[in-house]
Scaffold this motif. Structure first.
Motif, PDB file in Angstrom:
ATOM      1  N   VAL A  39     -30.460  10.425  26.794  1.00 53.80           N
ATOM      2  CA  VAL A  39     -30.261  10.484  25.503  1.00 53.80           C
ATOM      3  C   VAL A  39     -29.730   8.525  25.401  1.00 53.80           C
ATOM      4  CG1 VAL A  39     -28.379  12.637  26.571  1.00 53.80           C
ATOM      5  CG2 VAL A  39     -27.839   9.975  26.702  1.00 53.80           C
ATOM      6  N   LEU A  40     -29.565   8.826  24.237  1.00 52.25           N
ATOM      7  CA  LEU A  40     -29.054   7.412  23.777  1.00 52.25           C
ATOM      8  C   LEU A  40     -28.151   6.678  23.857  1.00 52.25           C
ATOM      9  CD1 LEU A  40     -30.036   8.125  20.008  1.00 52.25           C
ATOM     10  CD2 LEU A  40     -31.098   6.898  21.780  1.00 52.25           C
ATOM     11  N   PRO A  41     -27.857   5.926  23.699  1.00 55.44           N
ATOM     12  CA  PRO A  41     -26.884   4.582  24.533  1.00 55.44           C
ATOM     13  C   PRO A  41     -25.571   4.679  23.768  1.00 55.44           C
ATOM     14  CG  PRO A  41     -28.022   3.077  24.405  1.00 55.44           C
ATOM     15  CD  PRO A  41     -28.651   4.322  23.688  1.00 55.44           C
ATOM     16  N   ILE A 245     -26.449  18.800  23.772  1.00 53.10           N
ATOM     17  CA  ILE A 245     -26.135  18.602  22.373  1.00 53.10           C
ATOM     18  C   ILE A 245     -26.416  16.643  22.399  1.00 53.10           C
ATOM     19  CG2 ILE A 245     -23.725  17.559  20.884  1.00 53.10           C
ATOM     20  CD1 ILE A 245     -22.626  20.138  22.672  1.00 53.10           C
ATOM     21  N   ALA A 246     -25.555  16.236  23.158  1.00 53.76           N
ATOM     22  CA  ALA A 246     -26.710  15.349  23.510  1.00 53.76           C
ATOM     23  C   ALA A 246     -27.160  14.832  23.337  1.00 53.76           C
ATOM     24  CB  ALA A 246     -25.666  14.221  24.846  1.00 53.76           C
ATOM     25  N   ARG A 247     -28.320  15.174  24.455  1.00 52.59           N
ATOM     26  CA  ARG A 247     -29.992  15.688  23.747  1.00 52.59           C
ATOM     27  C   ARG A 247     -30.503  15.275  22.535  1.00 52.59           C
ATOM     28  NH1 ARG A 247     -33.904  14.320  26.989  1.00 52.59           N
ATOM     29  NH2 ARG A 247     -35.387  15.816  27.112  1.00 52.59           N
ATOM     30  N   LEU A 248     -30.263  16.992  22.368  1.00 51.97           N
ATOM     31  CA  LEU A 248     -30.020  17.197  20.545  1.00 51.97           C
ATOM     32  C   LEU A 248     -29.372  15.494  19.894  1.00 51.97           C
ATOM     33  CD1 LEU A 248     -28.929  20.663  20.978  1.00 51.97           C
ATOM     34  CD2 LEU A 248     -31.724  19.728  20.213  1.00 51.97           C
ATOM     35  N   LYS A 249     -28.747  15.398  19.480  1.00 47.85           N
ATOM     36  CA  LYS A 249     -27.976  14.399  18.777  1.00 47.85           C
ATOM     37  C   LYS A 249     -29.216  13.333  18.799  1.00 47.85           C
ATOM     38  CE  LYS A 249     -24.097  13.575  18.001  1.00 47.85           C
ATOM     39  NZ  LYS A 249     -23.912  14.005  16.318  1.00 47.85           N
ATOM     40  N   SER A 250     -29.630  12.777  20.171  1.00 51.61           N
ATOM     41  CA  SER A 250     -30.157  11.829  20.615  1.00 51.61           C
ATOM     42  C   SER A 250     -31.438  12.271  19.910  1.00 51.61           C
ATOM     43  CB  SER A 250     -30.306  11.111  22.117  1.00 51.61           C
ATOM     44  OG  SER A 250     -29.497  11.569  22.449  1.00 51.61           O
ATOM     45  N   ASP A 253     -31.012  11.295  15.827  1.00 53.46           N
ATOM     46  CA  ASP A 253     -30.876   9.766  15.707  1.00 53.46           C
ATOM     47  C   ASP A 253     -31.737   9.209  15.709  1.00 53.46           C
ATOM     48  OD1 ASP A 253     -28.068  10.612  15.429  1.00 53.46           O
ATOM     49  OD2 ASP A 253     -27.473  10.067  16.761  1.00 53.46           O
ATOM     50  N   ASP A 254     -33.111   9.705  16.486  1.00 50.91           N
ATOM     51  CA  ASP A 254     -33.998   8.491  16.729  1.00 50.91           C
ATOM     52  C   ASP A 254     -35.135   9.435  16.867  1.00 50.91           C
ATOM     53  OD1 ASP A 254     -36.133   6.655  17.316  1.00 50.91           O
ATOM     54  OD2 ASP A 254     -34.565   5.428  18.487  1.00 50.91           O
ATOM     55  N   PRO A 255     -36.396   9.698  15.948  1.00 49.04           N
ATOM     56  CA  PRO A 255     -37.219  10.409  16.397  1.00 49.04           C
ATOM     57  C   PRO A 255     -38.880   9.459  17.530  1.00 49.04           C
ATOM     58  CG  PRO A 255     -37.058  10.310  14.211  1.00 49.04           C
ATOM     59  CD  PRO A 255     -35.813   9.610  14.139  1.00 49.04           C
ATOM     60  N   ALA A 256     -38.492   8.284  17.265  1.00 48.16           N
ATOM     61  CA  ALA A 256     -39.050   7.381  18.071  1.00 48.16           C
ATOM     62  C   ALA A 256     -38.671   7.821  19.581  1.00 48.16           C
ATOM     63  CB  ALA A 256     -39.215   6.131  17.566  1.00 48.16           C
ATOM     64  N   PHE A 257     -37.162   8.444  19.946  1.00 47.50           N
ATOM     65  CA  PHE A 257     -36.965   8.543  20.659  1.00 47.50           C
ATOM     66  C   PHE A 257     -36.995   9.958  21.050  1.00 47.50           C
ATOM     67  CE2 PHE A 257     -33.426  10.485  23.665  1.00 47.50           C
ATOM     68  CZ  PHE A 257     -33.440   9.327  24.339  1.00 47.50           C
ATOM     69  N   ALA A 258     -37.380  10.827  20.736  1.00 45.09           N
ATOM     70  CA  ALA A 258     -37.812  12.149  20.452  1.00 45.09           C
ATOM     71  C   ALA A 258     -39.020  11.999  20.759  1.00 45.09           C
ATOM     72  CB  ALA A 258     -37.359  13.053  19.259  1.00 45.09           C
ATOM     73  N   ARG A 259     -40.067  11.589  20.414  1.00 43.40           N
ATOM     74  CA  ARG A 259     -41.601  11.587  20.546  1.00 43.40           C
ATOM     75  C   ARG A 259     -41.371  11.122  22.172  1.00 43.40           C
ATOM     76  NH1 ARG A 259     -41.690   9.767  15.274  1.00 43.40           N
ATOM     77  NH2 ARG A 259     -42.120   7.821  16.317  1.00 43.40           N
ATOM     78  N   ILE A 260     -40.838   9.872  22.517  1.00 39.64           N
ATOM     79  CA  ILE A 260     -41.331   9.701  23.795  1.00 39.64           C
ATOM     80  C   ILE A 260     -40.148  10.692  25.460  1.00 39.64           C
ATOM     81  CG2 ILE A 260     -40.167   8.047  25.665  1.00 39.64           C
ATOM     82  CD1 ILE A 260     -39.844   5.615  23.061  1.00 39.64           C
ATOM     83  N   GLU A 261     -39.398  11.487  24.461  1.00 35.99           N
ATOM     84  CA  GLU A 261     -38.411  11.698  25.383  1.00 35.99           C
ATOM     85  C   GLU A 261     -39.572  13.537  25.558  1.00 35.99           C
ATOM     86  OE1 GLU A 261     -36.194  12.092  27.725  1.00 35.99           O
ATOM     87  OE2 GLU A 261     -36.549  10.222  27.404  1.00 35.99           O
ATOM     88  N   GLU A 262     -40.711  14.029  24.619  1.00 34.76           N
ATOM     89  CA  GLU A 262     -40.728  15.072  24.409  1.00 34.76           C
ATOM     90  C   GLU A 262     -43.064  14.798  24.984  1.00 34.76           C
ATOM     91  OE1 GLU A 262     -40.313  18.233  24.083  1.00 34.76           O
ATOM     92  OE2 GLU A 262     -37.567  17.621  23.841  1.00 34.76           O
ATOM     93  N   GLY A 263     -42.912  13.335  25.572  1.00 35.32           N
ATOM     94  CA  GLY A 263     -43.739  12.998  25.991  1.00 35.32           C
ATOM     95  C   GLY A 263     -45.330  12.902  24.992  1.00 35.32           C
ATOM     96  N   ALA A 270     -44.521   3.204  21.825  1.00 36.26           N
ATOM     97  CA  ALA A 270     -43.285   3.349  20.974  1.00 36.26           C
ATOM     98  C   ALA A 270     -42.857   2.238  21.149  1.00 36.26           C
ATOM     99  CB  ALA A 270     -43.018   3.511  21.538  1.00 36.26           C
ATOM    100  N   LYS A 271     -43.107   0.707  21.868  1.00 40.99           N
ATOM    101  CA  LYS A 271     -41.840  -0.222  22.327  1.00 40.99           C
ATOM    102  C   LYS A 271     -43.280  -1.316  21.184  1.00 40.99           C
ATOM    103  CE  LYS A 271     -40.234   0.006  26.279  1.00 40.99           C
ATOM    104  NZ  LYS A 271     -39.939  -0.258  27.943  1.00 40.99           N
ATOM    105  N   VAL A 272     -44.130  -0.729  20.860  1.00 46.02           N
ATOM    106  CA  VAL A 272     -45.083  -1.912  20.264  1.00 46.02           C
ATOM    107  C   VAL A 272     -45.158  -2.302  18.665  1.00 46.02           C
ATOM    108  CG1 VAL A 272     -47.341  -3.527  19.418  1.00 46.02           C
ATOM    109  CG2 VAL A 272     -46.087  -2.830  22.209  1.00 46.02           C
ATOM    110  N   PRO A 273     -44.477  -2.386  18.256  1.00 46.20           N
ATOM    111  CA  PRO A 273     -44.317  -2.073  16.524  1.00 46.20           C
ATOM    112  C   PRO A 273     -45.865  -2.032  15.553  1.00 46.20           C
ATOM    113  CG  PRO A 273     -43.583  -3.973  16.743  1.00 46.20           C
ATOM    114  CD  PRO A 273     -43.911  -4.304  17.797  1.00 46.20           C
ATOM    115  N   ARG A 274     -46.018  -1.525  14.817  1.00 46.91           N
ATOM    116  CA  ARG A 274     -47.319  -1.104  14.013  1.00 46.91           C
ATOM    117  C   ARG A 274     -47.642  -2.028  12.862  1.00 46.91           C
ATOM    118  NH1 ARG A 274     -47.463   6.046  14.533  1.00 46.91           N
ATOM    119  NH2 ARG A 274     -47.712   5.614  16.967  1.00 46.91           N
TER     120      ARG A 274
END
Length: 277
Positions: A39-41, A245-250, A253-263, A270-274
């Motif tokens: 989850v996000l910090p 709830i913390a997962r859903l809110k994360s 809040d952050d679609p990039a984080f969601a894509r990483i978590e969902e694989g 994701a860490k390299v800016p395009r």
């Protein structure tokens, strides 16, 4: 009132239920610590509090478990027979109230923490919920240890007043603060409040058993079972919903984080800016 004797099946029922609660609380706490990076910090504080709640409960259930084993003993060969109260030993119901005094306010704190409301709203809700929860437990204990029905009723009624106030805050005032939450989160909060209400209602029912004329070993075992199952629901199951709830809110809040978590996106990519085209 603690019974003088327990049958083998009654002893085994309480023994196994206490063991179940210890395992549920302990390993839920371990799980919550392990999934903190998921989850996000800004939502990790809620999971830390949830893990602390389950850890406190596991510790006190170890104490309850030991108290139970010391309080009831048998002379039967192989430890299979009628269990009687050991001379000079007594089951300490106070461990439950010490646990609730610490964990019930924290349950409300973790709910407010995971919602990440505006600081002013958080402060207002916490100043209402935490003192009320503490007062509810403190007022219930004198009635729990009393052998007088009148004293039990008096303290039970007094304890119910902050309980009703907590429900009002959770179901009325908190609802006003949920408009900005994602739809799925609002649904989970609704279920969470129902879970809290359902599990908390077990406590006054068990508390009132002597007033209903239900006594003896069967009633005592029923009360211990009710308290134990309610503690699993109100702490371990509740904590897992807080994590959801913390997962859903994360994710919201952050679609990039969601894509990483969902694989769907490698972590390195994701860490390299395009570069813009």
């Amino acid at each position: 009132m603690i019974p003088e004797d327990l049958t083998q099946s009654q002893f085994d029922t309480v023994y196994n239920l206490l063991s179940l609660v210890i395992a549920s609380q302990l390993f839920t706490a371990v799980f919550l610590v392990l999934v903190l990076p998921r989850v996000l910090p800004r939502y990790r504080q809620a999971l830390v509090i949830a893990a602390v709640v389950c850890g406190i409960a596991a510790y006190h259930y170890f104490r309850i478990f030991d108290s139970f084993k010391d309080a009831f003993v048998t002379d039967a060969v192989g430890g299979r027979g009628t269990y009687t109260q050991a001379e000079g030993a007594s089951f300490n119901e106070g461990y439950r109230y010490v646990d609730w005094l610490l964990t019930v306010p924290l349950l409300l704190v973790e709910l407010i923490a995971v919602l990440a409301l505006a600081r002013k709203v958080q402060t207002s809700l916490l100043w209402k919920l935490v003192p009320a929860a503490t007062l509810m437990i403190l007022l219930g204990y004198p009635g729990e240890i009393s052998t007088s029905d009148n004293v039990r009723v008096l303290w039970g009624v007094l304890s119910t007043i902050p309980f009703i106030f907590i429900l009002y805050v959770l179901f009325v005032e908190l609802t006003k603060s949920l408009d900005r939450q994602p739809a799925q989160v609002r649904t989970l909060i609704s279920r969470l409040r129902i879970l809290l209400l359902a599990s908390w209602l077990v406590y006054p029912i068990a508390y009132a058993l002597p007033l209903l004329g239900i006594s003896g070993a069967d009633a005592w075992v029923l009360k211990q079972g009710g308290y134990s199952i309610a503690d699993i629901a109100a702490k371990a199951v509740y904590a897992l919903i807080i994590y959801r709830i913390a997962r859903l809110k994360s994710y919201a809040d952050d679609p990039a984080f969601a894509r990483i978590e969902e694989g769907h996106e490698p972590l390195e990519e994701a860490k390299v800016p395009r570069k813009p085209r």
